[in-house]
Design an enzyme around this catalytic site. Structure first.
Site, PDB file in Angstrom:
ATOM      1  N   HIS A  98       0.653  -0.954   0.488  1.00  0.00           N
ATOM      2  CA  HIS A  98       0.179   0.107   0.070  1.00  0.00           C
ATOM      3  C   HIS A  98       1.244   1.271   0.094  1.00  0.00           C
ATOM      4  CE1 HIS A  98      -2.349  -3.415   2.497  1.00  0.00           C
ATOM      5  NE2 HIS A  98      -2.990  -1.922   1.331  1.00  0.00           N
ATOM      6  N   ASP A 101       2.664   1.960   3.088  1.00  0.00           N
ATOM      7  CA  ASP A 101       3.833   0.605   4.000  1.00  0.00           C
ATOM      8  C   ASP A 101       4.982   1.270   3.282  1.00  0.00           C
ATOM      9  OD1 ASP A 101       0.937  -0.736   4.304  1.00  0.00           O
ATOM     10  OD2 ASP A 101       1.707  -1.563   2.841  1.00  0.00           O
TER      11      ASP A 101
HETATM   12  C1  XUL Z   1      -7.498  -6.889   4.058  1.00  0.00           C
HETATM   13  C2  XUL Z   1      -7.115  -7.632   2.826  1.00  0.00           C
HETATM   14  C3  XUL Z   1      -6.023  -6.482   2.132  1.00  0.00           C
HETATM   15  C4  XUL Z   1      -6.242  -6.314   0.862  1.00  0.00           C
HETATM   16  C5  XUL Z   1      -5.233  -4.065   0.202  1.00  0.00           C
HETATM   17  O1  XUL Z   1      -8.341  -7.935   4.525  1.00  0.00           O
HETATM   18  O2  XUL Z   1      -7.486  -8.296   2.184  1.00  0.00           O
HETATM   19  O3  XUL Z   1      -4.732  -6.180   2.653  1.00  0.00           O
HETATM   20  O4  XUL Z   1      -5.691  -7.324   0.552  1.00  0.00           O
HETATM   21  O5  XUL Z   1      -5.793  -3.283   0.627  1.00  0.00           O
END
Ligand code: XUL
Ligand code: CO
Length: 431
Positions: A98, A101
């Protein structure tokens, strides 16, 4: 170097007793004409592997990581090196992140952009001398307090704009780093209280948001796959991207079904009351099986525990769907974390190795089982090859014709399902 005493993890075969080796994952081995590493394109998740420090709603962090430094930007740079070293030691070629992150968030989105640019430059630099690449990128539109009531479904248009600005940048950097996909997980796109929710307004705004994302993707010439990751709840009581079929219906309603595929996560499937393979099946049948978030839940806990996938039955049934789909467009991301009490750096290796091996073994077994299962299914429906069956299947009949046909026939039983036989055969191949 962060993982000093650890050598590159190698394939040693199933007789190996070395926990720091692959027993089933042989990246170069071919299955149905494709190398194992290409069936999977496994990736390491930044948030779980580098950022997770073991905090939970009841307690503080339990893990000290050597890449956590006092200055947030120094930490961000150190994490890039840690990620490349970790992937290289595991022999994996991909990671996922993300926006928040990889770089510290600024006071304004302008500052956040600047921080992202600095870290992305460092990632590009590391990529020059490494095989490690980006599988997919995404924007975190759920952690900051501004997103407490949603991002693209927030009651506040400025929050909506902030989310748009984050996604714009995250798409740009994913493109610059040649990511194979871009994920949208609508963590807080849902409701906690139905009576206080303007459902029509939120749905429309959400659809418009997804349209803007796909327009911008085309504008910047990003060739990766846009992916929506279904999940039924948590953190919201009800999340709009509930499961494969509800996302597909939503995309069709708003004319977005050519723009998006799905990223199916095992633990999200079980939260929706489905099996992982059910979600993969319905994504596949609608030509939407784009990518996978590999993990598992714990049935007795019932929330999104994001554990490493080790259940070989589950990985086998999942790989049956993946084989039928001839692979996925993007890859297999370990959206999985070590337990709060597993605090050693080595635990990060054990988790990934066992997940990788569980999927590799699943692929091998599914490949052997496929012709047997397919034959049983074909036999089960073989009567649809006769005239009556063909007419029904082709939609060439009607209630009158069918009533006429069946009027004087006795129809008292149907052939045995043979579920027990299939289960016995599956275990014959498992052990
Ligand atoms: C949350 C989840 C996230 C997504 C990316 O449950 O799975 O980590 O994969 O935002
Ligand atoms: Co996920």
């Amino acid at each position: 170097m962060f993982f000093k005493n650890i050598d590159k993890i190698k394939y040693e075969g199933e007789k190996s007793q070395n926990p720091l080796s692959y027993r089933y994952y042989d990246p170069e081995e071919e299955i149905k004409g494709k190398k194992m590493k290409d069936w999977f394109k496994f990736s390491v998740a930044y948030w779980h592997t580098l950022n997770n420090k073991g905090m939970d709603p009841f307690g503080s962090p339990t893990m000290n990581r050597p890449w956590d430094l006092s200055d947030p930007l120094d930490s961000a740079y150190a994490k890039v090196d840690a990620m490349f070293e970790f992937c290289e030691k595991l022999g994996l070629e991909y990671f996922t992140f993300h926006d928040v992150d990889i770089a510290p968030e600024g006071e304004t989105i302008r500052e956040s952009y600047k921080n992202l640019d600095k870290v992305v430059d460092k990632i590009k630099e590391n990529m020059k001398s490494s095989k490690v690449k980006l599988l997919w990128g995404t924007a975190n539109l759920f952690s900051h307090p501004r997103y407490a009531q949603g991002a693209a479904t927030s009651p506040n248009p400025e929050v909506y704009a902030y989310a748009a600005a984050q996604v714009k940048k995250a798409l740009e950097i994913t493109n610059e780093l040649n990511g194979l996909g871009y994920v949208l997980w609508g963590g807080r796109e849902g409701y906690d209280n139905l009576l206080l929710t303007n459902s029509e307004l939120e749905e429309k705004n959400f659809a418009n948001f997804l349209k803007m994302v796909s327009d911008y993707k085309n504008k910047i010439g990003f060739n990766g796959v846009l992916l929506i990751e279904p999940k039924p709840k948590e953190p919201t009581k009800h999340q709009y991207d509930y499961d494969s079929l509800s996302v597909i219906a939503f995309l069709k309603k708003y004319g977005l079904d050519n723009d998006y595929k799905l990223n199916i996560e095992a633990n999200h499937a079980t939260l929706a009351g489905h099996t992982f393979s059910h979600e993969l099946r319905y994504a596949r049948l609608n030509n939407k099986l784009g990518s996978i978030d590999a993990n598992r839940g714990d049935l007795l806990l019932g929330w999104d525990t994001d554990q490493f996938p080790t259940n070989v039955y589950e990985t086998t049934f999942a790989m049956y769907e993946v084989l039928k789909n001839n692979g996925v467009d993007v890859g297999f991301n370990f959206d999985a974390k070590v337990r709060r009490a597993s605090t050693d750096l080595l635990d990060l290796f054990y988790g990934h190795i066992s997940g990788i091996d569980a999927f590799a073994l699943g692929l091998r077994i599914a490949n052997k089982l496929m012709p047997i299962i397919d034959e049983m299914v074909e036999k089960r429906y073989e009567k649809f090859n006769n005239d009556l069956g063909k007419e029904i299947l082709n939609g060439e009949t009607n209630l009158e014709k069918l009533s006429e046909y069946i009027m004087d026939k006795k129809v008292e039983k149907v052939e045995s399902l043979k579920q027990e036989l299939l289960e016995l055969i599956i275990n014959m191949h498992m052990f």
